[in-house]
Design a protein around this motif. Structure first.
Motif, PDB file in Angstrom:
ATOM      1  N   PHE A   1      47.699 -90.060 110.656  1.00 16.44           N
ATOM      2  CA  PHE A   1      48.149 -89.272 109.690  1.00 16.44           C
ATOM      3  C   PHE A   1      47.774 -87.822 109.772  1.00 16.44           C
ATOM      4  O   PHE A   1      46.662 -87.811 110.465  1.00 16.44           O
ATOM      5  CB  PHE A   1      48.004 -89.765 108.129  1.00 16.44           C
ATOM      6  CG  PHE A   1      48.589 -90.969 108.090  1.00 16.44           C
ATOM      7  CD1 PHE A   1      49.705 -90.952 107.416  1.00 16.44           C
ATOM      8  CD2 PHE A   1      47.906 -91.902 108.280  1.00 16.44           C
ATOM      9  CE1 PHE A   1      50.229 -92.326 107.206  1.00 16.44           C
ATOM     10  CE2 PHE A   1      48.673 -93.535 108.069  1.00 16.44           C
ATOM     11  CZ  PHE A   1      49.935 -93.525 107.521  1.00 16.44           C
ATOM     12  N   PRO A   2      48.707 -86.807 109.488  1.00 14.48           N
ATOM     13  CA  PRO A   2      50.066 -86.878 108.788  1.00 14.48           C
ATOM     14  C   PRO A   2      50.981 -87.391 109.969  1.00 14.48           C
ATOM     15  O   PRO A   2      50.907 -87.217 111.132  1.00 14.48           O
ATOM     16  CB  PRO A   2      50.246 -85.552 108.525  1.00 14.48           C
ATOM     17  CG  PRO A   2      49.098 -84.783 108.317  1.00 14.48           C
ATOM     18  CD  PRO A   2      48.155 -85.446 109.544  1.00 14.48           C
ATOM     19  N   SER A   3      52.202 -88.383 109.671  1.00 12.64           N
ATOM     20  CA  SER A   3      53.025 -88.830 110.502  1.00 12.64           C
ATOM     21  C   SER A   3      54.340 -88.866 109.801  1.00 12.64           C
ATOM     22  O   SER A   3      54.176 -88.976 108.363  1.00 12.64           O
ATOM     23  CB  SER A   3      52.344 -90.067 111.062  1.00 12.64           C
ATOM     24  OG  SER A   3      52.366 -91.329 110.056  1.00 12.64           O
ATOM     25  N   TYR A   4      55.502 -89.222 110.842  1.00 19.28           N
ATOM     26  CA  TYR A   4      56.673 -89.443 109.975  1.00 19.28           C
ATOM     27  C   TYR A   4      56.810 -90.753 109.561  1.00 19.28           C
ATOM     28  O   TYR A   4      56.476 -91.637 110.114  1.00 19.28           O
ATOM     29  CB  TYR A   4      58.036 -89.068 111.010  1.00 19.28           C
ATOM     30  CG  TYR A   4      59.292 -89.303 110.507  1.00 19.28           C
ATOM     31  CD1 TYR A   4      59.836 -88.475 109.697  1.00 19.28           C
ATOM     32  CD2 TYR A   4      59.880 -90.638 110.885  1.00 19.28           C
ATOM     33  CE1 TYR A   4      61.147 -88.677 108.985  1.00 19.28           C
ATOM     34  CE2 TYR A   4      61.183 -90.931 110.252  1.00 19.28           C
ATOM     35  CZ  TYR A   4      61.890 -89.746 109.340  1.00 19.28           C
ATOM     36  OH  TYR A   4      63.058 -90.173 108.813  1.00 19.28           O
ATOM     37  N   ALA A   5      57.228 -91.007 108.397  1.00 20.15           N
ATOM     38  CA  ALA A   5      57.449 -92.203 107.704  1.00 20.15           C
ATOM     39  C   ALA A   5      59.143 -92.410 107.350  1.00 20.15           C
ATOM     40  O   ALA A   5      59.553 -91.776 106.336  1.00 20.15           O
ATOM     41  CB  ALA A   5      56.822 -92.346 106.129  1.00 20.15           C
ATOM     42  N   PRO A   6      59.539 -93.502 108.248  1.00 20.18           N
ATOM     43  CA  PRO A   6      61.057 -93.896 107.933  1.00 20.18           C
ATOM     44  C   PRO A   6      61.574 -94.140 106.447  1.00 20.18           C
ATOM     45  O   PRO A   6      62.329 -93.668 105.881  1.00 20.18           O
ATOM     46  CB  PRO A   6      61.137 -95.079 108.942  1.00 20.18           C
ATOM     47  CG  PRO A   6      60.220 -94.731 109.937  1.00 20.18           C
ATOM     48  CD  PRO A   6      59.166 -94.194 109.249  1.00 20.18           C
ATOM     49  N   ARG A   7      60.659 -94.898 105.811  1.00 22.22           N
ATOM     50  CA  ARG A   7      60.759 -95.351 104.637  1.00 22.22           C
ATOM     51  C   ARG A   7      61.050 -94.153 103.519  1.00 22.22           C
ATOM     52  O   ARG A   7      61.747 -93.900 102.639  1.00 22.22           O
ATOM     53  CB  ARG A   7      59.785 -96.256 103.857  1.00 22.22           C
ATOM     54  CG  ARG A   7      60.062 -96.937 102.682  1.00 22.22           C
ATOM     55  CD  ARG A   7      59.502 -98.147 102.326  1.00 22.22           C
ATOM     56  NE  ARG A   7      57.847 -97.692 102.183  1.00 22.22           N
ATOM     57  CZ  ARG A   7      56.868 -98.536 102.064  1.00 22.22           C
ATOM     58  NH1 ARG A   7      57.232 -99.845 101.892  1.00 22.22           N
ATOM     59  NH2 ARG A   7      55.684 -98.252 101.999  1.00 22.22           N
ATOM     60  N   ALA A   8      59.988 -93.063 103.905  1.00 25.34           N
ATOM     61  CA  ALA A   8      60.331 -91.953 102.962  1.00 25.34           C
ATOM     62  C   ALA A   8      61.106 -90.758 103.683  1.00 25.34           C
ATOM     63  O   ALA A   8      61.606 -89.897 102.812  1.00 25.34           O
ATOM     64  CB  ALA A   8      58.844 -91.211 102.928  1.00 25.34           C
ATOM     65  N   GLY A   9      61.383 -91.011 104.760  1.00 28.41           N
ATOM     66  CA  GLY A   9      62.400 -90.083 105.311  1.00 28.41           C
ATOM     67  C   GLY A   9      61.728 -88.668 105.732  1.00 28.41           C
ATOM     68  O   GLY A   9      62.534 -87.484 105.872  1.00 28.41           O
ATOM     69  N   LYS A  10      60.307 -88.744 105.713  1.00 28.11           N
ATOM     70  CA  LYS A  10      59.523 -87.368 105.926  1.00 28.11           C
ATOM     71  C   LYS A  10      58.253 -87.426 106.416  1.00 28.11           C
ATOM     72  O   LYS A  10      57.780 -88.662 106.455  1.00 28.11           O
ATOM     73  CB  LYS A  10      59.535 -86.614 104.771  1.00 28.11           C
ATOM     74  CG  LYS A  10      58.857 -87.192 103.371  1.00 28.11           C
ATOM     75  CD  LYS A  10      58.736 -86.600 102.213  1.00 28.11           C
ATOM     76  CE  LYS A  10      58.014 -87.237 101.081  1.00 28.11           C
ATOM     77  NZ  LYS A  10      58.038 -86.546  99.808  1.00 28.11           N
ATOM     78  N   ILE A  11      57.680 -86.712 106.835  1.00 25.77           N
ATOM     79  CA  ILE A  11      56.297 -86.585 107.150  1.00 25.77           C
ATOM     80  C   ILE A  11      55.353 -86.685 105.886  1.00 25.77           C
ATOM     81  O   ILE A  11      55.490 -86.067 104.905  1.00 25.77           O
ATOM     82  CB  ILE A  11      55.850 -85.395 107.962  1.00 25.77           C
ATOM     83  CG1 ILE A  11      56.588 -85.237 109.440  1.00 25.77           C
ATOM     84  CG2 ILE A  11      54.284 -85.124 108.314  1.00 25.77           C
ATOM     85  CD1 ILE A  11      56.182 -84.039 110.189  1.00 25.77           C
ATOM     86  N   ILE A  12      54.428 -87.792 105.920  1.00 25.98           N
ATOM     87  CA  ILE A  12      53.401 -87.843 104.979  1.00 25.98           C
ATOM     88  C   ILE A  12      51.976 -87.670 105.335  1.00 25.98           C
ATOM     89  O   ILE A  12      51.942 -88.078 106.533  1.00 25.98           O
ATOM     90  CB  ILE A  12      53.700 -89.374 103.934  1.00 25.98           C
ATOM     91  CG1 ILE A  12      53.315 -90.315 105.130  1.00 25.98           C
ATOM     92  CG2 ILE A  12      55.190 -89.391 103.700  1.00 25.98           C
ATOM     93  CD1 ILE A  12      53.490 -91.868 104.339  1.00 25.98           C
ATOM     94  N   ASP A  13      51.055 -87.473 104.295  1.00 30.12           N
ATOM     95  CA  ASP A  13      49.827 -87.244 104.911  1.00 30.12           C
ATOM     96  C   ASP A  13      49.003 -88.842 104.262  1.00 30.12           C
ATOM     97  O   ASP A  13      49.773 -89.828 103.785  1.00 30.12           O
ATOM     98  CB  ASP A  13      49.105 -86.340 104.219  1.00 30.12           C
ATOM     99  CG  ASP A  13      48.953 -86.296 102.654  1.00 30.12           C
ATOM    100  OD1 ASP A  13      49.200 -87.265 102.135  1.00 30.12           O
ATOM    101  OD2 ASP A  13      48.767 -85.266 102.038  1.00 30.12           O
ATOM    102  N   PHE A  14      47.870 -88.916 104.835  1.00 30.42           N
ATOM    103  CA  PHE A  14      47.208 -90.266 104.388  1.00 30.42           C
ATOM    104  C   PHE A  14      47.071 -90.540 102.688  1.00 30.42           C
ATOM    105  O   PHE A  14      47.299 -91.601 102.351  1.00 30.42           O
ATOM    106  CB  PHE A  14      45.637 -90.112 104.567  1.00 30.42           C
ATOM    107  CG  PHE A  14      45.154 -91.808 105.327  1.00 30.42           C
ATOM    108  CD1 PHE A  14      45.853 -92.716 105.167  1.00 30.42           C
ATOM    109  CD2 PHE A  14      43.898 -91.835 105.676  1.00 30.42           C
ATOM    110  CE1 PHE A  14      45.314 -94.104 105.497  1.00 30.42           C
ATOM    111  CE2 PHE A  14      43.265 -92.878 106.007  1.00 30.42           C
ATOM    112  CZ  PHE A  14      44.077 -93.940 105.751  1.00 30.42           C
TER     113      PHE A  14
END
Length: 679
Positions: free
Chosen positions: A493-506
């Motif tokens: 992290f941070p990384s792209y999360a398909p479920r959120a459709g955006k980059i998220i942090d830890f």
């Protein structure tokens, strides 16, 4: 983790070990009544004959079971009524002599590995019934006896005549008229067919039991505990209430102990078949024996509440929380019928720690009985260092009011060498240790973060909407391979999360779990709790860097082409899962209402937005981590299901009713929704 009434491999186990297969001319025999044969079968159970004279996967009473002694290897013999290879030509008089004096039909002496000094106490009518069963209730089996491999000079039997002259009293049991009939019945079984002293009475210079009864000058040694072959058979004198002795022998456990080692076989083959009257008689007799110093020291007491300082600020306490508390619980009480108590456990506290060390190193399997058909396993913890095991064993011997003394790494090392268990080879997945946090400058914060993972509902009641904890999916605080470990995860992290459709942090990822798996509310990103959880997981990261392969990451993979069979999944759940998670997926609670194992469906379980709600994600988790206590795999005895079975049971429980997820329509805004998502 530590249990009660161990049993050696050679002392007190054989009905007629080394009985000669030489033919002898039998006198005309009267055909016994069916009642006498049935009585003899029960007496054979009292004497544990079947366990010793029936090899694994062998025929009843045909011998071949191997017993390792300090003096060599003995094999149990064929005691079926086969005339050529068994004892079919034995007259009653020859049978009686062998049982009472250890002299076979052809005149050779038997090794006292067969407890004939105890069997000498059998009364005449019982001996006749036992003979009737062996000759008329057991099918003859033609099977040659295996050769023994005894070291010189023990291979020379002539010395046994002198041994008998010095130590054998072949007179039958003499009741004590001053005692009750039930006490005398208990004494008759314990001293005679039960041959409890073979393991639980200390032995002298010639390996003789120091005493055969509670009477006389040596009576203080009777059943006072003995250590042989790296097991300590504990002191039985006035140890528990009468009912607790009876319960232990019937089901293999009680409020203070669980059978371990070969005692599990004794319960399975022998004591579970005793009548309630005989169990009560044994309990009355053992409870009435005068206590000794150890009895008084470890007699059952009120379990003391453990201090958080002992549990969370010592290496032994943290080791216990990480590797033992899942089953034995923080309060050391275990779970009745499943996981043994360590608090008030007689064997844990014993002055000789050999057995508790042995069990921790080699593992354990519970007794299988009519009341407990499924066995539970404890894995071997030989992957831990001698120093770590010494810390944990010392902790359990001295907490909750236990009166044991600490053990040293050297004691662990000696038992490890004696039983032939070498330290485990390093693996790609290195298990982080809770205890290592104590050396960190921010140890208090890290330990608080760990506790938030393992006590989430209790410490965050306004943020958790169900009865799960982070530990429900991230087993052992995220330190287990393929159980969603935290090892290396912070590096992603941070990384792209398909479920959120955006980059998220830890922190976003943590709050995703709070909203979905916990069916609750997100934490403030700068709160003490969030910072402690992040610090803990970052500490568990190790030295992994971004884009570096992380061994054991996630929950593993399972083939999504496997077609679920939900009816089979329902059966598997009933057979394998309900014991911990409840018939209706309601989970398991302690008496105080605290959940031990989480609900798998219903209002108190994870919602449909949780990752574990997906069939194949759940199947991979189940395949690698469930059921626990089902094998001897480190560290929770987990596993045992096939891929198909894991998919079947995952399909069954993930599709049961559970809470909705309000923001489900916002998931996968850019596509890529998994085919097994619940919405």
């Amino acid at each position: 983790m530590a249990f009660e009434i161990g049993r050696t491999h050679y002392a007190g186990m054989l009905l007629m070990t080394i009985l000669s297969a030489q033919p002898a001319f039998a006198a005309a025999q009267e055909v016994p009544s069916g009642e006498q044969v049935k009585r003899g079968e029960y007496l054979a159970r009292l004497g544990d004959c079947i366990a010793c004279h029936t090899a694994k996967d062998g025929k009843l009473m045909a011998g071949g079971q191997e017993f390792k002694t300090p003096f060599g290897v003995i094999h149990s013999t064929n005691v079926t009524p086969d005339a050529a290879t068994g004892i079919g030509n034995y007259t009653f008089e020859q049978f009686d002599r062998a049982m009472r004096t250890g002299v076979a039909a052809d005149g050779h002496n038997l090794y006292p590995a067969m407890p004939y000094p105890s069997f000498a106490k059998i009364d005449v009518e019982d001996m006749k019934a036992l003979y009737a069963y062996v000759m008329h209730g057991v099918s003859p089996v033609s099977q040659q006896n295996k050769e023994n491999d005894m070291q010189w000079p023990f291979s020379m039997r002539f010395g046994l005549k002198f041994w008998n002259a010095a130590f054998l009293d072949d007179k039958p049991f003499r009741p004590d008229p001053a005692k009750s009939a039930q006490w005398n019945r208990g004494a008759y079984i314990v001293q005679g067919l039960g041959h409890c002293g073979s393991c639980h009475t200390p032995r002298g210079f010639a390996m003789q039991e120091k005493t055969m009864t509670q009477d006389g000058d040596g009576g203080k040694d009777f059943l006072a505990g003995s250590t042989i072959e790296n097991w300590h058979a504990v002191n039985l004198r006035n140890q528990w209430p009468q009912s607790e002795f009876a319960r232990f022998l019937k089901v293999g456990h009680n409020s203070h102990a669980t059978a371990y080692g070969t005692m599990t076989e004794v319960v399975h083959f022998s004591t579970q078949h005793f009548s309630d009257a005989d169990l009560s008689a044994i309990g009355e007799y053992l409870n009435a024996l005068p206590a000794n110093a150890e009895s008084d020291a470890i007699k059952p007491k009120t379990v003391a509440q453990i201090g958080e300082g002992d549990l969370y600020k010592t290496r032994g306490g943290l080791g216990y929380v990480q590797f033992c508390a899942t089953c034995h619980q923080n309060d050391g009480r275990g779970m009745d019928k499943f996981f043994p108590p360590l608090a008030n456990n007689s064997s844990v506290q014993s002055h000789d720690p050999t057995s508790v060390i042995h069990v921790v190193l080699s593992g354990w399997k519970s007794a299988e009985t009519a009341d407990a058909k499924r066995a539970f396993f404890m894995p071997s913890y030989n992957k831990l260092t001698d120093e770590e095991l010494a810390e944990i064993v010392s902790f359990v011997r001295t907490q909750w009011g236990n009166q044991g003394v600490p053990v040293t790494a050297d004691e662990i090392r000696k038992v490890r060498a004696a039983i032939g268990i070498k330290p485990a080879e390093p693996t790609k997945f290195n298990v982080p240790r809770y205890a290592a946090m104590l050396s960190s400058p921010n140890a208090d914060q890290l330990i608080y973060g760990m506790r938030l993972m393992t006590e989430t509902k209790a410490l965050l009641p306004t943020h958790v909407g169900d009865e799960l904890v982070c530990n429900s999916c991230h087993l052992n605080g995220g330190t287990m391979e393929h159980a969603a470990p935290y090892v290396g995860i912070a590096a992603l992290f941070p990384s792209y999360a398909p479920r959120a459709g955006k980059i998220i942090d830890f922190k976003d990822r943590v709050n995703g779990c709070m909203r979905r798996s916990m069916n609750g509310k997100p934490l403030d990103k700068d709160s003490r709790e969030m910072l402690a959880m992040i610090a803990y997981m970052d500490n568990m990261k190790g030295n992994f860097k971004e884009n570096e392969a992380i061994p054991g990451r996630g929950v593993g993979k399972i083939d999504k082409s496997i077609v679920p069979n939900v009816e089979n999944g329902k059966k598997i759940y009933k057979d394998q899962c309900a014991v911990c998670h409840g018939d209706k997926g309601e989970g398991m609670k302690q008496a105080n209402g605290r959940y031990v194992f989480p609900p798998l469906w219903g209002k108190q379980s994870f919602n449909i937005g949780a990752g574990i709600a997906k069939t194949y994600t759940a199947a991979a988790f189940v395949k690698n981590n469930m059921p626990i206590s089902n094998t001897q795999s480190f560290p929770l005895g987990q596993g045992g299901l096939t891929d198909q079975e894991a998919v079947d049971v995952a399909q069954y429980f993930t599709h049961m009713s559970r809470p909705d997820f309000a923001d489900k329509r916002k998931d996968w805004p850019k596509g890529g929704k998994p085919t097994d998502a619940r919405y």
